[in-house]
Design an enzyme around this catalytic site. Sequence first.
Site, PDB file in Angstrom:
ATOM      1  N   LYS A  72       0.849  -1.197   0.000  1.00  0.00           N
ATOM      2  CA  LYS A  72       0.000   0.000   0.000  1.00  0.00           C
ATOM      3  C   LYS A  72       0.882   1.244   0.000  1.00  0.00           C
ATOM      4  O   LYS A  72       1.899   1.289   0.700  1.00  0.00           O
ATOM      5  CB  LYS A  72      -0.891  -0.032   1.249  1.00  0.00           C
ATOM      6  CG  LYS A  72      -1.953   1.051   1.327  1.00  0.00           C
ATOM      7  CD  LYS A  72      -2.814   0.842   2.577  1.00  0.00           C
ATOM      8  CE  LYS A  72      -3.949   1.841   2.679  1.00  0.00           C
ATOM      9  NZ  LYS A  72      -4.792   1.608   3.879  1.00  0.00           N
ATOM     10  N   SER A 131      -9.680   1.579   2.847  1.00  0.00           N
ATOM     11  CA  SER A 131      -8.825   2.358   1.980  1.00  0.00           C
ATOM     12  C   SER A 131      -7.772   1.533   1.233  1.00  0.00           C
ATOM     13  O   SER A 131      -7.198   2.032   0.263  1.00  0.00           O
ATOM     14  CB  SER A 131      -8.123   3.435   2.808  1.00  0.00           C
ATOM     15  OG  SER A 131      -7.270   2.849   3.771  1.00  0.00           O
ATOM     16  N   SER A 178      -9.733  -0.819   7.068  1.00  0.00           N
ATOM     17  CA  SER A 178      -9.188  -0.664   5.713  1.00  0.00           C
ATOM     18  C   SER A 178      -8.477  -1.866   5.126  1.00  0.00           C
ATOM     19  O   SER A 178      -8.141  -1.852   3.953  1.00  0.00           O
ATOM     20  CB  SER A 178      -8.254   0.537   5.661  1.00  0.00           C
ATOM     21  OG  SER A 178      -9.021   1.699   5.510  1.00  0.00           O
TER      22      SER A 178
HETATM   23  N1  GLN Z   1     -13.239   3.692   6.505  1.00  0.00           N
HETATM   24  C1  GLN Z   1     -12.541   4.136   7.660  1.00  0.00           C
HETATM   25  C2  GLN Z   1     -12.189   5.600   7.520  1.00  0.00           C
HETATM   26  O1  GLN Z   1     -12.517   6.148   6.539  1.00  0.00           O
HETATM   27  C3  GLN Z   1     -11.322   3.290   7.903  1.00  0.00           C
HETATM   28  C4  GLN Z   1     -10.101   3.721   7.188  1.00  0.00           C
HETATM   29  C5  GLN Z   1      -8.893   2.916   7.520  1.00  0.00           C
HETATM   30  O2  GLN Z   1      -8.984   1.872   8.164  1.00  0.00           O
HETATM   31  N2  GLN Z   1      -7.744   3.413   7.117  1.00  0.00           N
HETATM   32  O3  GLN Z   1     -11.598   6.191   8.371  1.00  0.00           O
END
Ligand code: GLN
Length: 489
Positions: free
Chosen positions: A75, A150, A174
């Site tokens: 990532k 994400s 994410s």
């Molecule tokens: N969907 C969550 C957010 O927008 C989790 C994001 C993540 O785990 N990086 O914060």
Amino acid sequence: MTPRDLPALTISELQPLLRRREVSPREVLEALHARIDEVDPRLGAYLSVNRDTSFAAADAADGTLPLGGIPIAIKDNINVAGESCTCASRILENYRAPYDATVITKLRRAGAVPFGKTNLDEFAMGSSTENSSAGPTRNPWDLTRVAGGSSGGSAAAVAADLAVGALGSDTGGSVRQPAALSGIVGLKPTYGLVSRFGVTAFASSLDQVGPLTKDVRDAALLLNAIAGADPQDSTSLPGPVPDFTEHLGRDIRGLRIGIVKEHALQGIDAQVKAALEQATNHFHSLGAELVEVSLPHTEYAVAVYYVLATAEASANLARFDGVRYGQRAANPQNLLDHYERTRAEGFGREVKRRIILGTYVLSSGYYDAYYLRAQQVRELIRRDFTRAFEQVDVLLSPTTPAPAWKIGDHEADPLQVYLADIFTVPANLTGICGISVPCGFAEENGTRLPIGLQLLANTRDEQRLLQVAHAYEQTTDWHRLRPPSLAAS
Ligand code: GLN
């Protein structure tokens, strides 16, 4: 086996081939590059793929090491020395990482070849990769839909066989959520089990790095490589790390699986609900005991998460001011003008929204009402889970309330997207571990969309978590199904 077959193999299938030198690390990498060239223009899973450095690393790989010669996608918020690390943000457009994150050092030590940086929501803020400055990653099962986020690029790459395995980060879901929406396995380890040194911080009390893989065994293999105490990360847990594959294959008779009473009240898509019921029956048929448990504060988890995560993000992102790294506004009038325009031009809408929200909940006069209150409710949520794990070994739920949505559908309504994090954020708030495993498909106008089940286990109970997930996976076929052909059009 032809080179075209290589990208679809799992890590544990590739290992013996590499060890016996039936294929070389270079051949595996070449096969992946060929498939990336063919498929990724339509998918958008990768932000950058550096061929020179990855081939050099592949040629030097030691096949006798546990992951010798296995390429792993990373990532793009994890630093790989010499490679760009944009966090899918304009503000880091030209940034190159000066050093390896500890997870990268550890992967290399295990013989793996980190290659290719995958797409994400800007600074990992989002659930769909639609917040990426490079545009969204598409879902391999339906190119008009999101791959989740994400870590959507990592998930889509693994699901579409553009990667053998990948690393993502999980602050509120994410890793697990994009794994669920893309039909693969995603693991969030216990807070502190994996070092965050060299991982761009989003919300430091919640962030954790985890693997995205084609099956549960591969998740255990990657965790073996990346877990462990790190003097560079003071939040990393001390003590020895077990072999996470050790309990795979043990049966789960007599293990207690918790079904959360309050989840019945959540608005869950009918097809997701049906898949979960089927999975629940399946666990019963494997001899597990099903126990109803209560998590009374679970309904506040999303609110608590979005107060704490934004507060921490507003502090963590203060460093991006164009002075030491990143984009700079042209011709600033003075220092303040420099800061304001650099940040206004460099950050996208969602990141700005979160910095503003996070600054607000920390500001004097509101701190007690929001930030402090959220910390207190976080403690109540933690106690709910402590109590639940006195009664059961693991908890079962859907990973997401609904399958992947159409790209653009929630653009005007971020709150809808936040609410869909209901099942994943509690693991981050409490520090426990969780995994998403494919458990079926929703059918929408003739397209099949993956559904994931989530298992949660207590802190440092990864071996049991993986054992239960593996028992389910190995007696079902969901993880074997591949997205419809993504051959060149
Ligand atoms: N969907 C969550 C957010 O927008 C989790 C994001 C993540 O785990 N990086 O914060």
